[in-house]
Design an enzyme around this catalytic site. Structure first.
Site, PDB file in Angstrom:
ATOM      1  N   GLY A  14       0.781  -1.243   0.000  1.00  0.00           N
ATOM      2  CA  GLY A  14       0.000   0.000   0.000  1.00  0.00           C
ATOM      3  C   GLY A  14       0.803   1.278   0.000  1.00  0.00           C
ATOM      4  N   ASN A  16       1.309   3.243  -2.602  1.00  0.00           N
ATOM      5  CA  ASN A  16       0.523   4.241  -3.345  1.00  0.00           C
ATOM      6  C   ASN A  16      -0.641   4.750  -2.491  1.00  0.00           C
ATOM      7  OD1 ASN A  16       1.415   4.809  -6.224  1.00  0.00           O
ATOM      8  ND2 ASN A  16       1.627   2.577  -6.105  1.00  0.00           N
ATOM      9  N   ARG A  68     -16.608 -14.521  -8.630  1.00  0.00           N
ATOM     10  CA  ARG A  68     -15.993 -13.185  -8.568  1.00  0.00           C
ATOM     11  C   ARG A  68     -17.020 -12.105  -8.268  1.00  0.00           C
ATOM     12  NH1 ARG A  68     -12.458 -11.323 -12.972  1.00  0.00           N
ATOM     13  NH2 ARG A  68     -13.911 -12.130 -14.505  1.00  0.00           N
ATOM     14  N   LEU A  96     -11.371  -7.206 -12.394  1.00  0.00           N
ATOM     15  CA  LEU A  96     -12.746  -6.935 -11.979  1.00  0.00           C
ATOM     16  C   LEU A  96     -13.731  -7.363 -13.059  1.00  0.00           C
ATOM     17  CD1 LEU A  96     -12.205  -3.403 -10.420  1.00  0.00           C
ATOM     18  CD2 LEU A  96     -12.223  -5.624  -9.266  1.00  0.00           C
ATOM     19  N   HIS A 112      -0.968   1.767 -12.925  1.00  0.00           N
ATOM     20  CA  HIS A 112      -0.343   0.599 -13.552  1.00  0.00           C
ATOM     21  C   HIS A 112       1.126   0.924 -13.828  1.00  0.00           C
ATOM     22  CE1 HIS A 112      -0.046  -3.089 -15.832  1.00  0.00           C
ATOM     23  NE2 HIS A 112       0.620  -2.414 -16.748  1.00  0.00           N
ATOM     24  N   GLU A 177       5.170   6.843  -9.464  1.00  0.00           N
ATOM     25  CA  GLU A 177       3.785   6.479  -9.131  1.00  0.00           C
ATOM     26  C   GLU A 177       3.283   7.340  -7.981  1.00  0.00           C
ATOM     27  OE1 GLU A 177       2.804   2.299  -8.754  1.00  0.00           O
ATOM     28  OE2 GLU A 177       4.573   1.722  -9.906  1.00  0.00           O
TER      29      GLU A 177
HETATM   30  C1  GAR Z   1       2.507  -0.697  -7.788  1.00  0.00           C
HETATM   31  O1  GAR Z   1       3.730  -0.676  -8.475  1.00  0.00           O
HETATM   32  C2  GAR Z   1       1.347  -0.673  -8.763  1.00  0.00           C
HETATM   33  O2  GAR Z   1       1.580   0.124  -9.889  1.00  0.00           O
HETATM   34  C3  GAR Z   1       1.251  -2.119  -9.134  1.00  0.00           C
HETATM   35  O3  GAR Z   1       1.466  -2.822  -7.940  1.00  0.00           O
HETATM   36  C4  GAR Z   1       2.314  -2.044  -7.089  1.00  0.00           C
HETATM   37  C5  GAR Z   1       1.631  -1.888  -5.756  1.00  0.00           C
HETATM   38  O4  GAR Z   1       2.483  -1.267  -4.844  1.00  0.00           O
HETATM   39  N1  GAR Z   1      -0.010  -2.433  -9.706  1.00  0.00           N
HETATM   40  C6  GAR Z   1      -0.192  -3.359 -10.646  1.00  0.00           C
HETATM   41  O5  GAR Z   1       0.701  -4.041 -11.075  1.00  0.00           O
HETATM   42  C7  GAR Z   1      -1.615  -3.490 -11.132  1.00  0.00           C
HETATM   43  N2  GAR Z   1      -1.669  -4.327 -12.289  1.00  0.00           N
HETATM   44  P1  GAR Z   1       1.922  -0.568  -3.537  1.00  0.00           P
HETATM   45  O6  GAR Z   1       1.040  -1.635  -2.829  1.00  0.00           O
HETATM   46  O7  GAR Z   1       3.124  -0.238  -2.745  1.00  0.00           O
HETATM   47  O8  GAR Z   1       1.125   0.611  -3.949  1.00  0.00           O
END
Ligand code: GAR
Length: 195
Positions: A14, A16, A68, A96, A112, A177
């Protein structure tokens, strides 16, 4: 200013989500993070959310097996209960169904780790390195029923440098990000009018 009520859906650490929480501390930020949902019990981000006084809920995907939509109906019940305006997917590692996406058209966004439309799906950093590209990055986009294909809101670019490994590249992209996700949410929360 009425701030938009935001839920962040996570599956792991988490970071982000934490960047969004941090950005939303600013007095002029047009959104507040009021709910974090994880599909994985014990996901690291849940503790971070709780430490920030944010409701943190686990909807364990396991008991739902292959159903789902039943899993998503359980998620949706929390989103409705918390009167959520905008949903942010942040490392939420589930595809989803059109049903849930349809509930949140133009109100669900995702981050992404690639410059979409390049490298949809998983292992984006390793694939970029294997292809020898010189530019890589991250994209915030609207979520549609098609995986990683909705309209782009913001992108952030990094150079791929000699000697990069998937890990070093991922770390550089992750910094980007953490910059673009709060900016993108700010844009959406400002533009989006309650209907
Ligand atoms: C991030 O790099 C995000 O962009 C990626 O997972 C990571 C989560 O990190 N998402 C994907 O690959 C979605 N297809 P975080 O839990 O530290 O935010």
């Amino acid at each position: 200013m009425s701030r938009k009520r935001v839920a962040v859906l996570i599956s792991g650490r988490g970071s982000n989500m934490a960047a969004l929480i941090e950005a939303a501390r600013a007095a002029d930020y047009p959104a507040e993070i009021v709910l974090v949902i994880s599909n994985i019990p014990g996901a690291g981000g849940l503790a971070t959310a709780e430490a920030n006084g944010i409701a943190a809920v686990t909807v364990d995907q396991k008991p739902f097996g292959r159903d789902r939509e039943a899993f998503e109906r359980a998620v949706q019940a929390h989103l409705v209960e918390h009167r959520i305006d905008i949903v942010c997917l942040a490392g939420f590692m589930r595809i989803l169904t059109p049903w849930l996406v349809g509930q949140w058209e133009w109100r669900m966004i995702n981050i992404h780790p690639s410059l979409l439309p390049a490298y949809k799906g998983l292992d984006t950093h390793a694939r970029a390195i294997a292809d020898g590209v010189t530019k890589h990055g991250a994209t915030v986009h609207f979520v549609t029923a098609e995986l990683d294909a909705g309209d782009v809101i913001l992108q952030g670019e990094v150079d791929v440098v000699p000697g990069d490994t998937p890990e070093t590249l991922a770390a550089r992209v992750l910094k980007v990000e953490h910059e673009i996700y709060p900016q993108a949410l700010r844009m959406i929360a400002t533009e989006y009018k309650l209907i």
